[in-house]
Write a protein that holds these residues in place. Structure first.
Motif, PDB file in Angstrom:
ATOM      1  N   GLU A 196      42.355  16.723  41.660  1.00  0.00           N
ATOM      2  CA  GLU A 196      42.508  17.102  43.362  1.00  0.00           C
ATOM      3  C   GLU A 196      42.980  18.966  42.889  1.00  0.00           C
ATOM      4  N   GLU A 197      42.337  19.751  42.953  1.00  0.00           N
ATOM      5  CA  GLU A 197      42.922  20.903  43.045  1.00  0.00           C
ATOM      6  C   GLU A 197      42.475  22.173  44.516  1.00  0.00           C
ATOM      7  N   PRO A 198      43.161  23.037  43.885  1.00  0.00           N
ATOM      8  CA  PRO A 198      43.158  24.192  45.404  1.00  0.00           C
ATOM      9  C   PRO A 198      41.718  25.026  45.116  1.00  0.00           C
ATOM     10  N   PHE A 199      41.664  25.872  46.482  1.00  0.00           N
ATOM     11  CA  PHE A 199      40.648  26.339  46.527  1.00  0.00           C
ATOM     12  C   PHE A 199      41.304  27.653  45.868  1.00  0.00           C
ATOM     13  N   ASP A 200      40.287  29.205  45.005  1.00  0.00           N
ATOM     14  CA  ASP A 200      40.619  30.510  44.386  1.00  0.00           C
ATOM     15  C   ASP A 200      40.362  31.332  45.149  1.00  0.00           C
ATOM     16  N   GLY A 201      39.999  32.431  45.570  1.00  0.00           N
ATOM     17  CA  GLY A 201      39.328  33.886  45.641  1.00  0.00           C
ATOM     18  C   GLY A 201      38.480  33.974  43.868  1.00  0.00           C
ATOM     19  N   ILE A 202      37.318  35.220  44.654  1.00  0.00           N
ATOM     20  CA  ILE A 202      37.150  35.568  43.113  1.00  0.00           C
ATOM     21  C   ILE A 202      36.653  36.895  43.970  1.00  0.00           C
ATOM     22  N   ALA A 203      36.067  37.740  42.410  1.00  0.00           N
ATOM     23  CA  ALA A 203      36.375  39.430  43.577  1.00  0.00           C
ATOM     24  C   ALA A 203      35.676  39.845  41.789  1.00  0.00           C
ATOM     25  N   ARG A 204      34.982  40.747  41.851  1.00  0.00           N
ATOM     26  CA  ARG A 204      34.519  41.177  40.803  1.00  0.00           C
ATOM     27  C   ARG A 204      35.704  41.919  40.167  1.00  0.00           C
ATOM     28  N   ARG A 205      35.753  42.462  38.588  1.00  0.00           N
ATOM     29  CA  ARG A 205      37.464  42.578  38.362  1.00  0.00           C
ATOM     30  C   ARG A 205      38.014  43.707  38.765  1.00  0.00           C
ATOM     31  N   ASP A 206      36.914  44.732  39.635  1.00  0.00           N
ATOM     32  CA  ASP A 206      37.593  46.248  38.951  1.00  0.00           C
ATOM     33  C   ASP A 206      37.546  46.781  41.003  1.00  0.00           C
ATOM     34  N   HIS A 207      37.531  44.997  41.416  1.00  0.00           N
ATOM     35  CA  HIS A 207      36.964  45.696  42.766  1.00  0.00           C
ATOM     36  C   HIS A 207      38.464  46.093  43.331  1.00  0.00           C
ATOM     37  N   PRO A 208      38.433  46.701  44.707  1.00  0.00           N
ATOM     38  CA  PRO A 208      39.656  47.099  44.967  1.00  0.00           C
ATOM     39  C   PRO A 208      40.570  46.211  45.327  1.00  0.00           C
ATOM     40  N   ILE A 209      40.135  45.255  45.905  1.00  0.00           N
ATOM     41  CA  ILE A 209      40.768  44.370  46.762  1.00  0.00           C
ATOM     42  C   ILE A 209      42.180  43.786  46.022  1.00  0.00           C
ATOM     43  N   LEU A 210      41.555  43.969  44.976  1.00  0.00           N
ATOM     44  CA  LEU A 210      42.690  43.509  43.880  1.00  0.00           C
ATOM     45  C   LEU A 210      43.738  44.225  43.512  1.00  0.00           C
ATOM     46  N   GLU A 211      44.279  45.956  44.067  1.00  0.00           N
ATOM     47  CA  GLU A 211      44.999  46.649  42.992  1.00  0.00           C
ATOM     48  C   GLU A 211      46.284  45.599  44.486  1.00  0.00           C
ATOM     49  N   GLY A 212      47.425  45.618  43.026  1.00  0.00           N
ATOM     50  CA  GLY A 212      48.471  45.534  44.490  1.00  0.00           C
ATOM     51  C   GLY A 212      48.455  43.611  44.887  1.00  0.00           C
ATOM     52  N   GLY A 213      47.737  43.209  44.803  1.00  0.00           N
ATOM     53  CA  GLY A 213      47.617  41.489  45.287  1.00  0.00           C
ATOM     54  C   GLY A 213      46.448  41.527  46.456  1.00  0.00           C
ATOM     55  N   VAL A 214      46.311  40.370  46.847  1.00  0.00           N
ATOM     56  CA  VAL A 214      45.021  40.725  48.160  1.00  0.00           C
ATOM     57  C   VAL A 214      45.785  40.351  49.173  1.00  0.00           C
ATOM     58  N   THR A 215      46.060  40.486  50.084  1.00  0.00           N
ATOM     59  CA  THR A 215      46.747  40.476  51.454  1.00  0.00           C
ATOM     60  C   THR A 215      46.198  39.523  52.678  1.00  0.00           C
ATOM     61  N   LEU A 216      46.429  39.277  53.314  1.00  0.00           N
ATOM     62  CA  LEU A 216      45.395  38.492  54.608  1.00  0.00           C
ATOM     63  C   LEU A 216      44.779  39.355  55.256  1.00  0.00           C
ATOM     64  N   SER A 217      45.683  40.396  54.969  1.00  0.00           N
ATOM     65  CA  SER A 217      44.741  41.285  56.284  1.00  0.00           C
ATOM     66  C   SER A 217      42.815  42.007  55.118  1.00  0.00           C
TER      67      SER A 217
END
Length: 328
Positions: A196-217
């Motif tokens: 049993e394990e959780p789901f995670d999100g994935i994005a391309r490595r240089d995606h702007p969404i990853l800067e500073g952590g992914v917020t709910l918004s």
């Protein structure tokens, strides 16, 4: 969890013997032509769903298997296997007999190996596993490596797990094992919880969404790739979205989970996948894994098998191998 019991009692073998004798007496006119090797061919046809495949499985020419099928049809006074675009489908008579045939074969093997330890390095045959693309992509490579090292004579064949059909396949012996998400499993089946394990999100490595952590918004304003079906756990995500009255911007929907990471790594889209797949994407692709910005649901997997293979020393060993490989 039901625990497999070692050995096979006379009381368990006796009904099988009675069943075979009953068939023989019913078809006494054919008694001189009876060949118990026909049971092996019957079982091969059930698994392979083709004369050619059955021949390859038991090491016989196609013509020999065709002749054996003719004898079986005469013996049972039934068509047994009907040709369809999806292969040779067993008739109701064949499906009913299959349970006894599989058990009879395993009982015979057990009888001839009483007192002998199971030796995986000498084992031969084909294992049929029902599962999905997530297991094939993330876990199957490790199982194959372990089999190749410990039981090189065993072959593995996977087929898609269809919930409406997996019970029949395990009952009849056309499949030996299944790895699936938790579901309503009839009491006649046995199972082991694998992980049993959780789901995670994935994005391309240089995606702007990853800067500073992914917020709910960030998460809900992004464009998403999703599957048309899930291994399990999507219900929890759906419930969360409904509670928040938020819908994802799904721009791509695919049918194969393994295709999600490559698509994510080359686009501005993000996706939610089981952690095992997210770790593979993070390791092998220009993609990065991130924690979901809300309580993450879990994905679970169970190893399921039927009564026919419950007491088989080989399948007991194989189940232990799978558990050890997956949890290592």
């Amino acid at each position: 969890m039901p625990r497999a019991k070692p050995g096979l009692s006379f009381a368990a073998v006796c009904p099988l013997t009675k069943w075979i004798l009953k068939i023989i007496f019913i078809h006494m006119k054919n008694v001189r032509g009876i060949d118990l090797n026909l049971l092996i061919i019957f079982d091969a046809l059930l698994v392979e769903r083709s004369v050619t495949g059955a021949g390859e499985r038991v090491g016989l020419a196609q013509s020999s298997v065709s002749n054996a099928l003719t004898r079986l049809r005469s013996f049972f006074d039934d068509e047994l296997f009907v040709r369809t675009p999806n292969g040779m489908v067993p008739t109701p008579v064949a499906s009913e007999a299959a349970v006894h045939v599989k058990a009879a074969i395993l009982a015979a093997e057990a009888a001839f190996n009483v007192g002998k330890p199971f030796e995986p390095e000498l084992a031969t045959g084909t294992i049929v596993l029902l599962t999905n693309d997530f297991i094939e992509f993330t876990i199957l490579p490790w199982i194959i490596q372990a089999l190749a090292k410990q039981a090189p004579g065993l072959k593995l064949k996977t087929r898609p797990l269809i919930r409406e059909e997996f019970e029949r396949e395990l009952d009849t012996g056309s499949a030996d094992l299944a790895i699936a998400a938790p579901m309503n499993i009839p009491k006649r089946f046995h199972y082991i919880d694998l992980f049993e394990e959780p789901f995670d999100g994935i994005a391309r490595r240089d995606h702007p969404i990853l800067e500073g952590g992914v917020t709910l918004s960030d998460f809900f304003s992004a464009k998403h790739i999703a599957m048309s079906h899930s291994f399990g756990g999507s219900e929890a995500i759906d419930s969360f979205l409904m509670e928040k009255q938020i819908s994802l911007d799904l721009v791509v929907t695919v049918s194969n989970l393994a295709s999600v990471p490559p698509l994510v790594s080359t686009t501005d889209y993000i996706a939610v996948v089981p952690r095992r797949l997210a770790l593979i994407a993070d390791r092998d692709l220009p993609a990065a894994r991130f924690s979901l910005p809300f309580p993450a649901p879990s994905v679970q997997a169970r190893l399921i098998w039927g009564r026919g293979v419950d007491r088989s020393p080989m399948f007991r060993w194989l189940r232990n191998l799978i558990v050890e490989t997956v949890t290592a």
